[in-house]
Structure formats: structure tokens, C-alpha cells
Design an enzyme around this catalytic site. Structure first.
Site, PDB file in Angstrom:
ATOM      1  CG  LEU A   1      -2.036  -1.128   1.095  1.00  9.60           C
ATOM      2  CD1 LEU A   1      -3.022  -1.019   2.249  1.00  9.60           C
ATOM      3  CD2 LEU A   1      -2.787  -1.092  -0.240  1.00  9.60           C
TER       4      LEU A   1
ATOM      5  CG  ASP B   1      10.023  -0.126   3.026  1.00  7.15           C
ATOM      6  OD1 ASP B   1      10.504  -0.923   3.861  1.00  7.15           O
ATOM      7  OD2 ASP B   1       8.864  -0.206   2.602  1.00  7.15           O
ATOM      8  CB  ILE B   2      13.942  -2.005   5.617  1.00  4.94           C
ATOM      9  CG1 ILE B   2      13.175  -1.704   6.914  1.00  4.94           C
ATOM     10  CG2 ILE B   2      15.272  -2.715   5.940  1.00  4.94           C
ATOM     11  CD1 ILE B   2      12.670  -2.916   7.653  1.00  4.94           C
TER      12      ILE B   2
ATOM     13  CG  ASN C   1     -10.158  -5.029   9.252  1.00 10.04           C
ATOM     14  OD1 ASN C   1     -10.421  -6.099   9.786  1.00 10.04           O
ATOM     15  ND2 ASN C   1      -9.305  -4.948   8.236  1.00 10.04           N
TER      16      ASN C   1
ATOM     17  CE1 TYR D   1      -0.944  -4.926  10.859  1.00  7.10           C
ATOM     18  CE2 TYR D   1      -3.184  -5.804  10.916  1.00  7.10           C
ATOM     19  CZ  TYR D   1      -2.237  -4.974  10.359  1.00  7.10           C
ATOM     20  OH  TYR D   1      -2.573  -4.171   9.292  1.00  7.10           O
TER      21      TYR D   1
ATOM     22  CB  SER E   1      -9.878  -6.167   2.357  1.00  2.81           C
ATOM     23  OG  SER E   1     -10.356  -6.783   3.546  1.00  2.81           O
TER      24      SER E   1
HETATM   25  C1  15L Z   1      -4.991  -5.843   7.247  1.00  2.00           C
HETATM   26  O1  15L Z   1      -4.811  -5.025   8.150  1.00  2.00           O
HETATM   27  C2  15L Z   1      -3.859  -6.497   6.576  1.00  2.00           C
HETATM   28  O2  15L Z   1      -2.765  -5.633   6.409  1.00  2.00           O
HETATM   29  C3  15L Z   1      -4.246  -7.098   5.231  1.00  2.00           C
HETATM   30  O3  15L Z   1      -3.229  -7.999   4.847  1.00  2.00           O
HETATM   31  C4  15L Z   1      -5.599  -7.827   5.298  1.00  2.00           C
HETATM   32  O4  15L Z   1      -5.521  -8.937   6.163  1.00  2.00           O
HETATM   33  C5  15L Z   1      -6.656  -6.869   5.810  1.00  2.00           C
HETATM   34  O5  15L Z   1      -6.274  -6.294   7.044  1.00  2.00           O
HETATM   35  C6  15L Z   1      -8.027  -7.541   5.978  1.00  2.00           C
HETATM   36  O6  15L Z   1      -8.539  -7.597   7.089  1.00  2.00           O
HETATM   37  O7  15L Z   1      -8.569  -7.996   4.972  1.00  2.00           O
END
Ligand code: 15L
Length: 268
Positions: free
Chosen positions: A14, A34-35, A111, A135, A164
Site C-alpha cells: 500500500l 523503507d528498509i 480493521n 498486530y 481490505s
Molecule cells: C490488514 O490489516 C492487513 O494488512 C491485510 O493484509 C488484510 O488482512 C486486511 O487487514 C483484511 O482484514 O482484509
């Protein structure tokens, strides 16, 4: 926009998409970080840095007007990895932003900050955070960190609880959670340009009839989604949700059921 905008995670899915899309809508002073450098053309500005390292983070935020912060592990990982990359990395970034007088930060929330809400519950920006993973917990931290930096230091922020974000929706869950690349770019653009934001939470979702989120806050700020998952005829469960009854109950899907040792009935 001539002011310097830093995109973290510019080599990622993204962050990389936004780095290109923002250039197309008139951002002509973009810096990617970024890295490692990936997919970034030679004529585009990029500095490699690891946000875990405060000194490098201070360096890349010099002279920056706004930060679009997408540099983090994007899925569930170990506590240690999430702590160092997502939590400490984001903390370093906000602190460096404060020292360098950055004015705005757009935070890629998810989300999964509210993933333990049932699919039958309609949420808005005031709904209780309910992380479904380490996460998701790092996203809750980022949302509160940005609220603190807005209230205490007047760094304006917009947290986008992204559903998503994919080229097209791929399964039944995405019929509720999908956001197109173009709509996400529009939300980021609003976060950078809107005159009177302070600390805002919006949902990163297109105009899907089956959305679980009341996104009127985003609409008030001027969001006019161009896309909708409704135009795709998808009735498939994802491969991972197929045999996972718990995932089907909660908004965060398989993030909720992974390593689950709780009591489903208590999560109302
Ligand atoms: C996210 O936060 C993730 O980065 C992505 O890979 C998907 O898993 C997305 O949520 C999702 O819930 O579909």
C-alpha cells in the site's frame, strides 16, 4: 502540493501504491522510505531507513510537512516483531515528527483494531477498540499515540482503519471490507489537505452496501468513494474462512481465531 510529504513503507504493497498514486494526483515533492528500495524508479526520491532506529528516523523527517505512515508489519507476527517494528517504529516516527515540526500524520490503522466486534454490529469512529491480534493491538497503540500527539503537540492526524485494500474484492468478507486503491488515495489526500482536522478516525472502505462500518465521519470530511464492492458478484468464502466458524462471526475474520484460547460467548 509542493510541500514535502514522506511516505513510509514505500516498498510495500500500500505504501508503494500510494507513492505512485499521490504523484499522479499532483504531489510533486514526495520522499519514499523503507528498509530496502523496491519498485521505486531512479528519478523518484527515496532514502532507506529503519524506523526502529531513532537517528535515521530523525534524519528522514527533516523538512517534512506531512507523513503518510504505512511502514509496518502488515499482518500478525510474534509479539517481539510487532513490538519493535510496529509499536517502537511508530513511536520513533511520531517523536521525530514532533522534533522536526511535522504538521500532519496519516496513520495506516486497520480493521483489526476493532476485529473482535461481531459482524452483526455496525461500528462508527467512536466504537470501542477491540484488537484481534498483536498486530491489531499495534494499530490501537498507533491510534492513541496519534491522538496524544494531536492533543499535546498539535500534530494533526488521520487514522484510516483500512478494511481490505486490494485491486478487486476476492471473497465474501471483502464484500463488506473492500476499499479500492483510488478510494484509499482519496482518504489520504483528505487527511493531508483538509483545513480543520485535529485527530480523526475514519474507515478505509469503499461504498459497499454490506459494510460493517458507518463512515459518516469520513463523508463529513469530504470523502466521496468512487468504488463499491457491490459491482462484483462474489459469493465465495475465503479459503481460510471456509472451515473456520469462529472467523465468520467476527469482523477480523481469521485474525480472531488464530491461537484463540478465549471464550467466544463472552465476546459480545
Ligand atoms: C490488514 O490489516 C492487513 O494488512 C491485510 O493484509 C488484510 O488482512 C486486511 O487487514 C483484511 O482484514 O482484509
Amino acid at each position: 502540493m509542493n510541500k514535502k510529504v514522506l511516505v513510509t513503507g514505500a516498498s510495500g504493497h500500500l505504501g508503494g501504491m500510494l507513492f505512485k498514486a499521490m504523484a499522479e494526483i499532483g504531489y510533486n515533492n514526495l520522499l519514499g522510505t523503507d528498509i530496502k528500495r523496491k519498485f521505486i524508479n531512479k528519478n523518484e526520491k527515496f532514502i532507506s531507513a529503519n524506523l526502529k532506529n531513532f537517528k535515521s528516523t530523525l534524519k528522514i523527517t527533516k523538512g517534512v510537512y506531512a507523513i503518510v505512515h504505512f511502514g509496518a508489519i502488515p499482518i500478525e507476527d510474534t509479539k517481539q516483531n510487532i513490538l519493535h517494528n510496529n509499536i517502537i517504529g511508530t513511536y520513533n516516527l511520531f517523536e521525530a515528527a514532533r522534533i522536526n515540526k511535522v504538521k500532519r500524520i496519516i496513520f495506516a490503522s486497520s480493521n483489526h483494531a476493532v476485529g473482535f466486534h461481531r459482524r452483526t454490529t455496525k461500528l462508527n469512529e467512536l466504537s470501542t477498540q477491540r484488537p484481534d491480534s498483536h498486530y491489531g493491538l499495534s494499530k490501537v497503540f498507533g491510534e492513541e499515540l496519534s491522538r496524544f500527539y494531536a492533543d499535546k503537540f498539535n500534530i494533526k492526524s488521520m487514522c484510516i482503519r483500512i478494511g481490505s485494500c486490494l485491486k478487486t474484492p476476492e471473497d465474501r468478507r471483502h464484500v463488506s471490507t473492500w476499499i479500492s486503491y483510488e478510494d484509499l488515495t482519496q482518504l489520504v489526500d483528505i487527511g493531508i489537505k483538509h483545513k480543520s482536522i485535529h485527530h480523526e478516525i475514519v474507515y478505509g472502505v469503499s461504498k459497499n452496501k454490506k459494510s460493517w462500518w458507518n463512515n459518516s465521519k469520513a463523508y463529513k470530511l469530504g470523502y466521496k468513494p468512487k468504488d463499491s464492492a457491490d459491482r462484483f458478484n462474489i459469493n465465495l468464502l475465503s479459503k481460510s474462512e471456509y472451515k473456520d466458524k469462529m472467523a465468520l462471526l467476527f469482523q477480523g475474520g481469521v485474525f480472531t481465531s488464530a491461537n484463540f484460547k478465549g471464550n467466544i460467548k463472552k465476546i459480545k
